[in-house]
Design a protein around this motif. Structure first.
Motif, mmCIF file in Angstrom:
data_model
loop_
_atom_site.group_PDB
_atom_site.id
_atom_site.type_symbol
_atom_site.label_atom_id
_atom_site.label_comp_id
_atom_site.label_asym_id
_atom_site.label_seq_id
_atom_site.Cartn_x
_atom_site.Cartn_y
_atom_site.Cartn_z
ATOM 1 N N UNK A 1 -14.436 3.754 23.386
ATOM 2 C CA UNK A 1 -13.099 4.353 23.396
ATOM 3 C C UNK A 1 -12.211 3.841 22.283
ATOM 4 N N UNK A 2 -12.442 2.603 21.831
ATOM 5 C CA UNK A 2 -11.565 2.030 20.815
ATOM 6 C C UNK A 2 -11.649 2.868 19.537
ATOM 7 N N UNK A 3 -10.513 3.358 19.033
ATOM 8 C CA UNK A 3 -10.553 4.179 17.807
ATOM 9 C C UNK A 3 -11.006 3.368 16.611
ATOM 10 N N UNK A 4 -11.768 4.014 15.729
ATOM 11 C CA UNK A 4 -12.282 3.323 14.546
ATOM 12 C C UNK A 4 -11.172 2.919 13.598
ATOM 13 N N UNK B 1 -10.807 0.451 32.701
ATOM 14 C CA UNK B 1 -11.414 1.448 31.806
ATOM 15 C C UNK B 1 -10.477 2.638 31.591
ATOM 16 N N UNK B 2 -9.841 3.124 32.662
ATOM 17 C CA UNK B 2 -8.986 4.306 32.559
ATOM 18 C C UNK B 2 -7.830 4.060 31.601
ATOM 19 N N UNK B 3 -7.174 2.904 31.718
ATOM 20 C CA UNK B 3 -6.025 2.650 30.849
ATOM 21 C C UNK B 3 -6.462 2.343 29.420
ATOM 22 N N UNK C 1 -5.027 4.628 26.394
ATOM 23 C CA UNK C 1 -4.454 4.019 25.193
ATOM 24 C C UNK C 1 -5.144 4.557 23.945
ATOM 25 N N UNK C 2 -6.461 4.634 23.996
ATOM 26 C CA UNK C 2 -7.218 5.157 22.861
ATOM 27 C C UNK C 2 -6.846 6.607 22.574
ATOM 28 N N UNK C 3 -6.729 7.409 23.638
ATOM 29 C CA UNK C 3 -6.374 8.820 23.477
ATOM 30 C C UNK C 3 -5.004 8.961 22.828
ATOM 31 N N UNK C 4 -4.062 8.125 23.262
ATOM 32 C CA UNK C 4 -2.704 8.193 22.716
ATOM 33 C C UNK C 4 -2.695 7.838 21.237
ATOM 34 N N UNK D 1 -5.952 -4.890 21.576
ATOM 35 C CA UNK D 1 -6.799 -4.977 20.379
ATOM 36 C C UNK D 1 -6.848 -3.655 19.621
ATOM 37 N N UNK D 2 -6.331 -2.574 20.215
ATOM 38 C CA UNK D 2 -6.305 -1.287 19.522
ATOM 39 C C UNK D 2 -5.043 -1.112 18.679
#
Length: 683
Positions: A32-35, A305-307, A311-314, A356-357
């Motif tokens: 999920x973590x954006x690159x 996991x959901x949050x 966060x990643x989606x946002x 960390x994102x």
């Protein structure tokens, strides 16, 4: 005993399960973590920098803006000279063709005009003839130069010194010798013999153009590693914006490097794995009862996991600021269904993983941690819907206060105070109100039960309880008394009073099937007189199984059904069991015929209910209600249950049992206290 046991009591199966949970959770979060996380770093030129101080983590160039690069390019383009190859053969070819076509002369003109026209054509070709479109475009700038390539030589020539095919044709009739014969010459179609002998050389021109473009430096300086880029509260002027854009562009460029991607992935995996492992160890060491329940594990890890996914989606889609997400919901849900310490550990683990994102994680961690703590403090017990509204308001105010503290630390004047972040926090507070419906979803999904649901279930106007009050009024009154006793014990030893009170109201609902067979519902007639001791025992025991059937039919929560099945544990119907043994001393007794199906209590609340139920029922049979008789009764019954091993499987302590005895003795003394005799009025 814990995640790593020195005694070897953790089986390979348990270790595999825990490892699978950790690996699965880490894998989902890493996926999920954006690159690239640059979208969170918003650059608003002319406004204060709302994030924390930003220091360069690596050397990077300060890239010029597109506007600056375009301006420099336009300036250099004035020096650009397109290349045109001079065709030396075109002149001779077209002149020979003209002479050949008019070898018989031009009607109406002397033969001398053939040589005159041929001479004028040679003059035009030697001047240089271009394509009309190119010539018109280049001639717009009178200073424009072109580079004419003739063999190995390249000479810069002004466009105005050249001519187009159309202009060369017009020049023929400007000649003083030809002008007077214009009408005759126009019939000769002389333009057919005027062909461009300057051909655009695309290869040389493109190479020259690339040299010019590449000569423009894209950077105007360098920011060194460790150098402060901008401080919180500083106004983002044009220069600062350019530096920030350069930092973002360089970060993006580095993120696409194969080596950088690999190193980042390894670092993120280690980071997330360490937090998930520590969280799992905490559950194993200090909340083992949660770790052994699949529903507890499912809810806790799902919330993290959901949050992380939200966060990643946002961040990926730049929908808004991360402060919009109501992270405190994790603390609220965990606190309602579990305990304060687990709620904070879960919330803090989730916050650190989500951090960390982000580009500026420090303030995010502090603000959200304080918000979670506030939510936990304000929800010691959730009994009213209004509590969630108050919690949302308090959490929002505390979060805004903490963020304001950071702002005031970094700004020099109030004019620099940025209010945009607080709008996101207000939206966050509004979204926290969705915790109420989410609690219901969590209850149904993971099988938990909240205090609000318990309060709703304990309403005596509920169909099941109202029916019991009508069909088995003695049992109903007994259940209420047991609930009062059990709740008092729970309050004393720190157990859930609302849970045990609600469980007490439903623990004997199975007696509604045959209420007359139970003493509290009898009015002079005892139907057991017509039954054998074994049959009577089976009727009494059946109220547990029948109660479970009724609970299932009425969709009662599992935790309430557990009170029904455990309030007698694996005990015996001692009255009929002893009677049978006394009357049949020589006959072997099948103990199972007189034993409840169980299981024994496995929570403190269930143990409390067992003690309160037994003592309250037995207290009704006391011949006199003195302090000694009540004390002896309570001690005898509870000690008997303890000796029979009914409490071996639940986490109740001897201290808790001692307190329970004291509470029951005091309560029974108040219930059965001696009343004053009212005197009769003498006449």
């Amino acid at each position: 005993m814990g995640f790593f046991s020195l005694k070897g009591d953790i089986t390979w199966s348990n270790l595999f399960t825990r490892a699978a949970i950790i690996i699965g959770t880490v894998a989902v979060i890493i996926w999920a973590i954006p690159s690239e996380r640059r979208s969170y770093l918003r650059i608003d030129e002319g406004k204060p920098w709302r994030y924390s101080d930003l220091t360069a983590p690596f050397d990077f160039p300060i890239y010029k803006s597109d506007k600056t690069i375009k301006k420099e390019r336009d300036s250099l383009m004035r020096q650009y000279e397109p290349y045109y190859s001079y065709n030396t053969e075109e002149e001779g070819r077209q002149v020979r063709r003209f002479v050949s076509d008019f070898s018989d002369g031009i009607p109406g003109l002397s033969d001398d005009y053939i040589s005159i026209i041929a001479n004028r054509l040679r003059r035009a070709y030697r001047r240089g003839i271009m394509n009309s479109d190119d010539y018109d475009r280049l001639k717009a700038d009178t200073s424009q130069m072109v580079r004419v390539v003739n063999g190995k030589n390249a000479v810069s020539v002004k466009v105005t010194e050249l001519c187009s095919a159309k202009e060369a044709y017009e020049q023929l009739f400007v000649d003083e010798l030809l002008e007077q014969h214009r009408q005759v010459l126009q019939k000769c179609n002389l333009n057919d013999y005027i062909i461009p002998n300057l051909v655009y050389d695309k290869e040389r021109s493109d190479a020259s153009l690339n040299d010019i473009v590449n000569s423009i430096p894209l950077a105007s300086g360098v920011v060194q590693r460790g150098q402060k880029i901008i401080g919180r509260g500083d106004i983002v002027d044009e220069n600062a914006a350019r530096v920030l854009e350069s930092f973002r562009a360089e970060t993006e460029r580095r993120s696409h490097s194969t080596t950088q991607i690999g190193l980042t992935l390894i670092g993120e995996t280690i980071y997330v794995a360490l937090f998930i492992i520590c969280f799992t160890i905490y559950l194993s060491l200090f909340r083992r009862d949660y770790f052994e329940k699949p529903r507890s594990i499912a809810m806790l890890y799902s919330l993290i996991i959901i949050f992380a996914l939200l966060t990643s989606l946002l961040i990926r889609n730049t929908i808004g600021h991360v402060y919009i997400l109501p992270y405190a919901i994790v603390a609220i849900i965990t606190r309602v269904f579990m305990d304060s310490r687990t709620a904070f550990i879960t919330h803090f683990t989730m916050i650190l993983i989500c951090a960390c994102m982000l580009q500026s994680p420090f303030e995010f961690i502090v603000v959200q941690s304080v918000a979670g703590l506030t939510a936990i403090y304000s929800l010691r017990e959730l009994q009213y819907r209004s509590q969630l509204f108050k919690t949302a308001v308090v959490v929002t105010l505390v979060s805004m206060a903490m963020n304001a503290a950071f702002d005031l630390i970094h700004i020099s004047t109030l004019a620099e105070f940025d209010m945009s972040t607080y709008n996101y926090m207000i939206i966050n507070g509004m979204l926290l109100l969705f915790a109420y419906p989410l609690l219901y979803v969590a209850e149904k999904t993971f099988g938990f039960i909240s205090d609000i649901t318990l309060i709703e279930l304990s309403n005596t106007n509920n169909t099941l309880l109202r029916r019991m009050s009508e069909e088995a009024p003695g049992t109903f009154q007994h259940s209420i008394q047991v609930g009062n006793l059990a709740a008092a014990i729970a309050n004393k030893i720190g157990a859930s009073s609302q849970l045990v009170r609600t469980g007490a109201l439903y623990h004997d609902i199975g007696k509604m099937v045959s209420p007359i067979y139970f003493t509290e519902n009898q009015s002079g007639v005892n139907p057991h007189a017509a039954l054998s001791y074994i049959d009577s025992a089976q009727v009494i025991i059946s109220h547990v199984t029948e109660g479970l059937k009724m609970a299932e039919k009425n969709n009662l929560p599992t935790v309430i059904k557990d009170f029904i099945s455990t309030h007698h544990g694996l005990g015996k119907t001692k009255y009929f069991y002893v009677k049978y043994k006394n009357e049949n001393p020589d006959t072997p007794v099948d103990d199972l015929l007189f034993t409840y199906p169980g299981p024994n209590p496995f929570t403190r609340e269930q143990a409390i209910l067992m003690m309160a139920d037994t003592v309250e029922a037995a207290s009704r049979s006391l011949p006199d209600y003195t302090e000694k008789s009540i004390r002896d009764l309570v001690n005898r019954l509870v000690d008997g249950q303890l000796a029979d091993g009914h409490f071996r499987e639940c986490p109740i302590t001897f201290r808790d049992i001692a307190y329970a005895k004291t509470v029951m003795i005091d309560k029974l003394k108040m219930i059965y206290h001696t009343r004053v005799s009212y005197p009769k009025e003498s006449k």
